[in-house]
Design a protein around this motif. Structure first.
Motif, PDB file in Angstrom:
ATOM      1  N   ARG A 150     -10.516  -1.244  14.167  1.00 41.50           N
ATOM      2  CA  ARG A 150      -9.171  -1.549  13.677  1.00 41.50           C
ATOM      3  C   ARG A 150      -9.138  -2.826  12.853  1.00 41.50           C
ATOM      4  NH1 ARG A 150      -5.492  -3.999  18.635  1.00 41.50           N
ATOM      5  NH2 ARG A 150      -3.821  -3.184  17.390  1.00 41.50           N
ATOM      6  N   ARG A 180       6.724  13.217  15.894  1.00 46.55           N
ATOM      7  CA  ARG A 180       6.110  12.504  17.011  1.00 46.55           C
ATOM      8  C   ARG A 180       7.216  12.057  17.946  1.00 46.55           C
ATOM      9  NH1 ARG A 180       1.069   9.210  16.655  1.00 46.55           N
ATOM     10  NH2 ARG A 180       0.878   8.283  18.707  1.00 46.55           N
ATOM     11  N   ARG A 213      -8.691   5.294  14.159  1.00 49.43           N
ATOM     12  CA  ARG A 213      -7.343   4.784  14.362  1.00 49.43           C
ATOM     13  C   ARG A 213      -6.448   5.833  15.002  1.00 49.43           C
ATOM     14  NH1 ARG A 213      -4.287   4.823   8.464  1.00 49.43           N
ATOM     15  NH2 ARG A 213      -2.926   3.387   9.530  1.00 49.43           N
ATOM     16  N   GLU A 220      -0.269  13.912  20.659  1.00 50.90           N
ATOM     17  CA  GLU A 220      -0.218  13.599  19.232  1.00 50.90           C
ATOM     18  C   GLU A 220      -0.887  14.724  18.464  1.00 50.90           C
ATOM     19  OE1 GLU A 220      -2.659  10.105  19.171  1.00 50.90           O
ATOM     20  OE2 GLU A 220      -1.569   9.371  20.921  1.00 50.90           O
ATOM     21  N   GLU A 222      -4.672   3.745   2.574  1.00 49.41           N
ATOM     22  CA  GLU A 222      -5.284   2.783   3.504  1.00 49.41           C
ATOM     23  C   GLU A 222      -6.510   3.393   4.183  1.00 49.41           C
ATOM     24  OE1 GLU A 222      -2.697   0.505   6.046  1.00 49.41           O
ATOM     25  OE2 GLU A 222      -1.212   0.253   4.471  1.00 49.41           O
ATOM     26  N   ASP A 223      -6.460   4.687   4.442  1.00 52.34           N
ATOM     27  CA  ASP A 223      -7.641   5.370   4.985  1.00 52.34           C
ATOM     28  C   ASP A 223      -8.794   5.329   3.986  1.00 52.34           C
ATOM     29  OD1 ASP A 223      -6.445   6.230   7.392  1.00 52.34           O
ATOM     30  OD2 ASP A 223      -5.620   8.026   6.443  1.00 52.34           O
ATOM     31  N   SER A 279       3.836  -3.445  25.424  1.00 54.55           N
ATOM     32  CA  SER A 279       2.432  -3.819  25.698  1.00 54.55           C
ATOM     33  C   SER A 279       2.284  -5.320  25.501  1.00 54.55           C
ATOM     34  CB  SER A 279       1.512  -3.090  24.736  1.00 54.55           C
ATOM     35  OG  SER A 279       1.609  -3.671  23.450  1.00 54.55           O
ATOM     36  N   ASP A 280       1.121  -5.866  25.857  1.00 51.95           N
ATOM     37  CA  ASP A 280       0.995  -7.324  25.704  1.00 51.95           C
ATOM     38  C   ASP A 280       0.948  -7.743  24.236  1.00 51.95           C
ATOM     39  OD1 ASP A 280      -1.589  -6.495  25.311  1.00 51.95           O
ATOM     40  OD2 ASP A 280      -2.470  -7.601  26.966  1.00 51.95           O
ATOM     41  N   GLU A 281       0.453  -6.858  23.358  1.00 53.86           N
ATOM     42  CA  GLU A 281       0.514  -7.194  21.929  1.00 53.86           C
ATOM     43  C   GLU A 281       1.969  -7.246  21.462  1.00 53.86           C
ATOM     44  OE1 GLU A 281      -2.187  -5.021  19.327  1.00 53.86           O
ATOM     45  OE2 GLU A 281      -3.604  -4.777  20.973  1.00 53.86           O
ATOM     46  N   GLU A 285      -3.609  -2.622  25.038  1.00 54.90           N
ATOM     47  CA  GLU A 285      -3.694  -1.422  24.194  1.00 54.90           C
ATOM     48  C   GLU A 285      -5.162  -1.083  23.911  1.00 54.90           C
ATOM     49  OE1 GLU A 285      -1.066  -1.282  20.750  1.00 54.90           O
ATOM     50  OE2 GLU A 285       0.361  -2.574  21.777  1.00 54.90           O
ATOM     51  N   GLU A 286      -5.969  -2.116  23.734  1.00 54.94           N
ATOM     52  CA  GLU A 286      -7.382  -1.905  23.422  1.00 54.94           C
ATOM     53  C   GLU A 286      -8.165  -1.387  24.628  1.00 54.94           C
ATOM     54  OE1 GLU A 286      -7.729  -5.254  19.856  1.00 54.94           O
ATOM     55  OE2 GLU A 286      -8.144  -5.839  21.914  1.00 54.94           O
ATOM     56  N   SER A 330       0.845  -1.188   0.000  1.00 52.02           N
ATOM     57  CA  SER A 330       0.000   0.000   0.000  1.00 52.02           C
ATOM     58  C   SER A 330       0.886   1.245   0.000  1.00 52.02           C
ATOM     59  CB  SER A 330      -0.877   0.001   1.239  1.00 52.02           C
ATOM     60  OG  SER A 330      -0.086   0.290   2.380  1.00 52.02           O
ATOM     61  N   GLU A 331       0.222   2.385  -0.132  1.00 52.06           N
ATOM     62  CA  GLU A 331       0.951   3.656  -0.067  1.00 52.06           C
ATOM     63  C   GLU A 331       1.671   3.794   1.281  1.00 52.06           C
ATOM     64  OE1 GLU A 331      -1.636   6.934   0.469  1.00 52.06           O
ATOM     65  OE2 GLU A 331      -0.463   8.294  -0.762  1.00 52.06           O
ATOM     66  N   GLU A 332       0.991   3.390   2.356  1.00 53.44           N
ATOM     67  CA  GLU A 332       1.629   3.491   3.665  1.00 53.44           C
ATOM     68  C   GLU A 332       2.862   2.593   3.747  1.00 53.44           C
ATOM     69  OE1 GLU A 332      -0.887   3.484   7.144  1.00 53.44           O
ATOM     70  OE2 GLU A 332      -2.396   4.690   6.171  1.00 53.44           O
ATOM     71  N   SER A 388      -4.536   8.719   3.874  1.00 50.81           N
ATOM     72  CA  SER A 388      -3.702   7.837   3.065  1.00 50.81           C
ATOM     73  C   SER A 388      -4.594   6.901   2.263  1.00 50.81           C
ATOM     74  CB  SER A 388      -2.795   7.015   3.966  1.00 50.81           C
ATOM     75  OG  SER A 388      -3.573   6.046   4.651  1.00 50.81           O
TER      76      SER A 388
END
Lengths: 475, 475
Positions: free
Chosen positions: B329, A307, B78, B57, B66-67, A315-317, B317-318, A64-66, B64
């Protein structure tokens, strides 16, 4: 295979997958590459039916673009399966290199570079509990032609055949040749290639499920530890880091600061316009003034385009991923700035000293880090690495000042005092880090911050210097 | 403001932000919108220097690829700041609507629709502990012209002025008019607008930091609870869900299954080619056969273009995000299929029954869910919702069968038995859910699965029906 045998195999495969999902002790990556007309799609689909879908991801990548706005490997890092899961990659990270080479879009040297990157990537995955298996589906040109014509003639399959299939058929000799080179260069016990001559879809499925069954159940094979990086002879060390500059007066300091920030604002804008990404990594002793230095940098930047990432415990992820994953996910897109307040160097500093990483883990991290930063450089990023150092005496003075100043108390934690007790262990870890990761493309900039004003100006000057060098090379 | 006063205010702001970062009890969203030439960039930058960067932030959104390949609100979901953090949005979700309206790219009705969506979005955030404040920077046309010309004449600022500034200046009357409508329609105690006449950057900064200070320290204002959704009179209920079909023989079943899957494979391919996203939600009693039904669906799909999401407890995170975030997401990009094995309906089922969500939380979830699904529909997605129901007797039979069959034991957990004890509570929750979320665009499909074969065919038939209706409307 009888129905009964097939059922038993399916059940064994499923059971192995569920056990892995439960224990989350490893992940499995299966790369399926091969010539055109080798039933790849059919195979992936059948395989996917045998596996537990909820723990499986299939990736056939159209970036993708990203993806394109970040270093090449970002697109694969973000798709690495978490431990407990299976990731199936159609062509994976091999398709780009192989077809580009066969179509003469890259030369032998670049092809070789990419294969080396692949080896580093797969070794890193293997070390982090990701079992990698790779399948090449082989077919000779005559058989391929026969199959393509048969598919084209069958109304139920004709839609699957497009221009690209014929193009790949025309290039069969070149693809075959470069695929052999590729397999030879990227075969390793921890990430082996299996060449399967494409005969029937059923046979292919049997072969591949047998490989998967092994991958799911047997203990993973670990890469041999490469030689440690050679220490850079010109790497800075803490002992040599005396800052002899005269301390500027407050008014001189403010004047110099304003000038440096104006220069940075201008450089930042030019980088933003040209799509140059900037990664600034800040490490340092507790109370060395990382936050203050970062603040002097960000004050000159446009808030929309940077940023600051403050790195704490994962994190847990993140814990279910290879350790570098959480840094890859924070990389800036082209034209943006990412500033890391503590970084991936935590692996060889706090994780080493506190024993969160085993010796073999932090030892190999030097290489992994150098490789990571090389990826950023290859993508055209500016990489700035700062170590802000203070003396033990100065640190004590600052801790005490923080303890006694109401609006600074939040900055001082018990952990700071604990770390201080391990001062000499940290000093060795820091010196080792500097020695092993002071690379020509991404050298360390060691800043003595006993004089705060000098330190801040030094950081700003160096950031400016880095951006200007990069901008010069861009034009 | 004296230096001393300024320092005190900065310190108070920072302290409030750090307290929020520590407690992670809420997040703050600040939207800065306004006319051109109102020092927006300058303001955002100054603000950013006052705040702790590591917890802040800034988003000035250029969507993008993806957006764009996902429902409109995905781009904002997101980027919602996690609890403990501050998100600053330049124009935020207002810019699109406002400028499109001023430039006649959308009419009054679509503008109004968007403003309603915004209200729902912000109410949802407010309920989930996100404090939303919105600032409109106002300026009259004469003053705007003066400022633009002055900036253009100043070499240090001229680069900031581009075509768009002049265009916005030419449209000042229209922008001003629609901005008033917009503010009127989206002002609420929990997400108030503050109109600030742009005079000096310093004054603006003072005004906005005062607003931020309040947002960071005062208890958030909660939206008034809207009326509950009206129950759909045609919503299915569990009691009426008798499946009277004759149980087919195994051979009839296999024939029908093969035909339905072939039809689905064809429909799926057409959706993929046309970029139609598909979201299939599966809920049901334990042991009702969700896994088996999903498997019959996925067997017909191309593994490269779908993903099954098995929904369990949220990750850490969630947990720091509004509850719907973890479903946003996971939405598929255009042309892909996402299948949810358990879904966002957990909010009004298990979370309600087990008390993980408070009554007011699960009560408002009906509306939030309907809004969420409406977003998917607006984006052109197929939304299929299946509730697989069995009788209490049939469930017991299946639990026992699972307990006695080695390769099915992993499917039966203590939790299943615990849930069974609350059968009647779950029945009420299910009936309420069906009544409140059986919307015309995304109706429930209730499937009695006491006969497994009938149930699987019913699911496949309905998925086919949904895709075919959508494809008809696409051509």
């Amino acid at each position: 295979m009888t129905d009964h045998e097939e059922k038993a195999r399916r059940y064994a495969l499923l059971k192995a997958q569920l056990a892995m999902a439960k224990h989350q002790d490893k992940a499995v990556v299966l790369v399926i590459a091969g010539h055109a007309a080798t039933y790849k799609s059919l195979l992936v689909n059948q395989l996917n039916h045998w596996l537990e879908n909820r723990q499986t991801e299939v990736h056939a990548l159209a970036p993708s673009e990203e993806d394109r706005l970040r270093p090449y490997w970002w697109r694969y890092w973000r798709r690495v399966p978490a431990r407990g899961r299976v990731g199936v990659f159609v062509h994976g990270w091999y398709g780009d290199a192989l077809f580009a080479r066969a179509e003469h879009r890259i030369q032998a040297g670049a092809f070789d570079d990419r294969l080396k990157e692949i080896n580093t990537f797969e070794a890193m995955l293997a070390h982090e509990g990701v079992v990698v298996i790779k399948v090449w589906l082989d077919i000779d040109a005559a058989q391929q032609a026969k199959r393509l014509h048969a598919m084209k003639a069958d109304p139920a399959q004709a839609w699957q055949i497009n221009e690209r299939h014929w193009q790949r058929h025309a290039q069969h000799v070149a693809i075959d040749h470069h695929a052999k080179t590729l397999r030879g260069a990227t075969h390793a016990p921890h990430a082996p290639w299996h060449c399967i001559v494409s005969e029937s879809p059923d046979q292919q499925l049997r072969d591949i499920t047998a490989l998967l069954q092994d991958a799911l159940t047997q203990p993973p094979s670990l890469p041999t530890q490469p030689d440690p990086n050679r220490a850079q002879t010109d790497a800075p060390t803490l002992n040599r880091s005396k800052n002899e500059d005269k301390k500027p007066s407050k008014s001189d300091y403010l004047e110099a600061l304003t000038a440096a920030q104006a220069r940075l604002a201008y450089n930042h804008r030019r980088c933003q316009e040209r799509g140059i990404p900037v990664v600034l990594a800040f490490e340092g002793h507790d109370a060395a003034g990382k936050g203050g230095s970062i603040h002097r940098v960000t004050s000159a930047l446009d808030a929309r385009f940077y940023r600051v990432h403050s790195i704490a415990a994962p994190s847990d992820e993140e814990r279910l991923q290879p350790w570098l994953w959480r840094f890859w996910r924070r990389l800036p897109q082209d034209g943006r700035v990412a500033i890391f307040d503590r970084t991936w160097y935590g692996r060889v500093l706090v994780e080493r000293v506190e024993g969160f990483a085993e010796e073999q883990e932090w030892r190999r991290a030097y290489r992994e880090i150098n490789h990571f930063e090389a990826q950023l450089l290859t993508h055209g990023a500016v990489v700035g690495k700062f170590f802000l150092a203070i003396s033990k005496e100065e640190q004590l003075k600052r801790f005490k000042a923080r303890a006694n100043t109401p609006h600074k108390q939040h900055k001082l934690t018990d952990e700071d005092w604990r770390n201080r007790k391990r001062w000499s262990e940290y000093q060795s870890a820091i010196n080792d880090m500097l020695a092993h990761t002071h690379t020509p493309g991404a050298p360390w900039h060691l800043v003595n911050t006993d004089h705060k004003r000098c330190a801040r100006l030094a950081v700003l000057d160096h950031v400016n210097h880095l951006l200007e060098s990069r901008l010069e090379n861009a034009s």
